[in-house]
Design a protein around this motif. Structure first.
Motif, short mmCIF file in Angstrom:
data_model
loop_
_atom_site.label_atom_id
_atom_site.label_comp_id
_atom_site.label_asym_id
_atom_site.label_seq_id
_atom_site.Cartn_x
_atom_site.Cartn_y
_atom_site.Cartn_z
N LEU A 106 0.97 -1.20 0.17
CA LEU A 106 -0.06 0.09 -0.01
C LEU A 106 1.02 1.27 0.01
N LYS A 107 1.84 1.24 0.66
CA LYS A 107 2.81 2.25 0.70
C LYS A 107 3.50 2.65 -0.52
N TRP A 108 4.08 1.42 -1.16
CA TRP A 108 4.65 1.64 -2.45
C TRP A 108 3.42 2.00 -3.55
N ALA A 109 2.08 1.60 -3.38
CA ALA A 109 1.15 2.27 -4.11
C ALA A 109 0.93 3.42 -4.17
N SER A 110 0.99 3.93 -2.82
CA SER A 110 0.78 5.54 -2.71
C SER A 110 1.79 6.26 -3.38
N LYS A 111 3.03 5.78 -3.39
CA LYS A 111 4.28 6.48 -4.09
C LYS A 111 3.84 6.54 -5.48
N HIS A 112 3.57 5.37 -5.85
CA HIS A 112 3.16 5.37 -7.34
C HIS A 112 2.10 6.24 -7.82
N PHE A 113 1.02 6.50 -7.22
CA PHE A 113 -0.05 7.34 -7.24
C PHE A 113 0.50 8.55 -7.31
N SER A 114 1.39 9.21 -6.40
CA SER A 114 2.06 10.38 -6.19
C SER A 114 2.80 10.90 -7.32
N SER A 115 3.59 9.89 -7.93
CA SER A 115 4.40 10.01 -8.94
C SER A 115 3.56 10.26 -10.22
N ASN A 116 2.32 9.60 -10.39
CA ASN A 116 1.72 9.66 -11.46
C ASN A 116 0.83 11.14 -11.39
N LEU A 117 0.57 11.68 -10.41
CA LEU A 117 -0.17 13.00 -10.13
C LEU A 117 0.86 14.07 -10.71
N LYS A 118 2.08 14.03 -10.54
CA LYS A 118 3.01 14.91 -11.16
C LYS A 118 3.06 15.06 -12.53
N LYS A 119 2.80 13.89 -13.19
CA LYS A 119 2.71 13.94 -14.70
C LYS A 119 1.46 14.00 -15.52
N ASN A 120 0.25 14.20 -14.61
CA ASN A 120 -0.81 14.36 -15.44
C ASN A 120 -1.61 15.75 -14.92
N ARG A 121 -1.50 16.49 -16.21
CA ARG A 121 -1.94 17.87 -16.05
C ARG A 121 -3.64 18.14 -15.76
N GLU A 122 -4.26 17.24 -16.22
CA GLU A 122 -5.74 17.25 -16.04
C GLU A 122 -5.94 17.03 -14.32
N ALA A 123 -5.21 15.84 -13.90
CA ALA A 123 -5.42 15.68 -12.28
C ALA A 123 -4.74 16.88 -11.58
N ILE A 124 -3.67 17.64 -11.91
CA ILE A 124 -3.36 18.60 -11.25
C ILE A 124 -4.24 20.01 -11.42
N GLY A 158 -6.69 -4.85 -1.99
CA GLY A 158 -7.79 -3.99 -2.61
C GLY A 158 -7.30 -3.27 -3.69
N LEU A 159 -6.16 -3.43 -4.31
CA LEU A 159 -5.90 -2.73 -5.47
C LEU A 159 -6.23 -2.95 -6.77
N ILE A 160 -6.72 -4.49 -6.94
CA ILE A 160 -7.11 -4.84 -7.98
C ILE A 160 -8.41 -5.80 -7.67
N ARG A 161 -9.19 -6.06 -9.01
CA ARG A 161 -10.36 -6.93 -8.71
C ARG A 161 -10.43 -7.64 -10.05
N GLN A 162 -11.05 -8.58 -9.89
CA GLN A 162 -11.61 -9.52 -11.36
C GLN A 162 -12.74 -9.13 -11.92
N ASN A 163 -12.93 -9.06 -13.35
CA ASN A 163 -14.22 -8.92 -14.15
C ASN A 163 -14.61 -10.19 -14.27
N ASP A 164 -15.67 -10.26 -15.01
CA ASP A 164 -16.64 -11.35 -15.19
C ASP A 164 -15.71 -12.54 -16.27
N GLN A 165 -14.69 -11.79 -16.99
CA GLN A 165 -14.06 -12.87 -17.67
C GLN A 165 -12.77 -13.36 -16.98
N GLY A 166 -12.62 -12.98 -15.66
CA GLY A 166 -11.46 -13.33 -14.89
C GLY A 166 -10.19 -12.71 -15.07
N HIS A 167 -10.19 -11.62 -15.73
CA HIS A 167 -9.00 -10.69 -15.74
C HIS A 167 -9.06 -9.58 -14.65
#
Length: 199
Positions: A1-19, A63-72
């Motif tokens: 979860l800590k790793w995921a948070s850092k990944h999300f933080s890194s993404n934010l800096k790259k996305n103008r729409e989110a900023i 709780g970071l990923i889930r499966q769809n009806d096709q199992g993906h």
């Protein structure tokens, strides 16, 4: 979860729409304090996690990923502004994702599912950040959403927490009681907020 948070933080800096969304909501100064991030399109997190050495079972249990009806597997929070939940010790235990676009077929907010660490009804968003101020003021202000809580906190009203869309429960009250016995509800003035206050 800590790793995921850092990944999300890194993404934010790259996305103008989110900023731009965060700037529009007046939350720019809160990005670092509350570890606000952004989940990109598609399976960005899933792919990055594989490269970092995390397997699907760990990601699913967190709780970071889930499966769809096709199992993906798919990312739970794709295209959402991310607000982490912290426990009393400051560890990240889950997330809330706010949809960045206005897609009507998707819920505006998505929370982490119940996991071994995250039980939404037992936590109050922002309590880790606000606990000292609540003790100092001898009062806890309870608002409805994360952005409400963060906006007040950054404006200097620091004795505030958010229920994050759940009705105030016994476990949440127990979280507050060791700090103060004074709880003030500051819900929205619409019908939903009035009804929630009364109930």
């Amino acid at each position: 979860l800590k790793w995921a948070s850092k990944h999300f933080s890194s993404n934010l800096k790259k996305n103008r729409e989110a900023i731009e969304y965060i700037e529009k909501r007046g939350l720019s100064g809160a990005i670092d304090t509350f570890s606000i991030g952004y989940a990109s399109h598609g399976n960005d997190l899933l792919q990055a996690a594989h490269k970092a050495g995390y397997n699907d079972d760990i990601l699913f249990d967190a709780g970071l990923i889930r499966q769809n009806d096709q199992g993906h597997y798919y990312d739970v929070f794709a295209r959402r502004i991310i607000f982490p939940f912290f426990d009393r010790s400051g560890r990240i235990i889950g997330f809330t994702g706010r949809l960045l676009t206005g897609e009507k077929d998707k819920p505006k907010y998505v929370n982490s599912p119940e996991t071994e660490l995250f039980k939404k009804h037992k936590f109050l968003f922002g309590f880790y950040h606000s606990r000292k101020a609540i003790m100092k003021e001898h009062e806890c202000l309870l608002v409805e959403g994360q952005t409400d809580m963060i906006s007040l906190f950054m404006a200097g009203v620091k004795n505030v927490v958010a229920g994050s869309g759940t009705a105030l429960g016994e476990d949440q009250v127990k979280m507050i009681l060791p700090v103060t016995t004074c709880l003030t509800l500051v819900y929205d003035g619409d019908n939903a907020g009035i009804n929630a206050t009364i109930s």
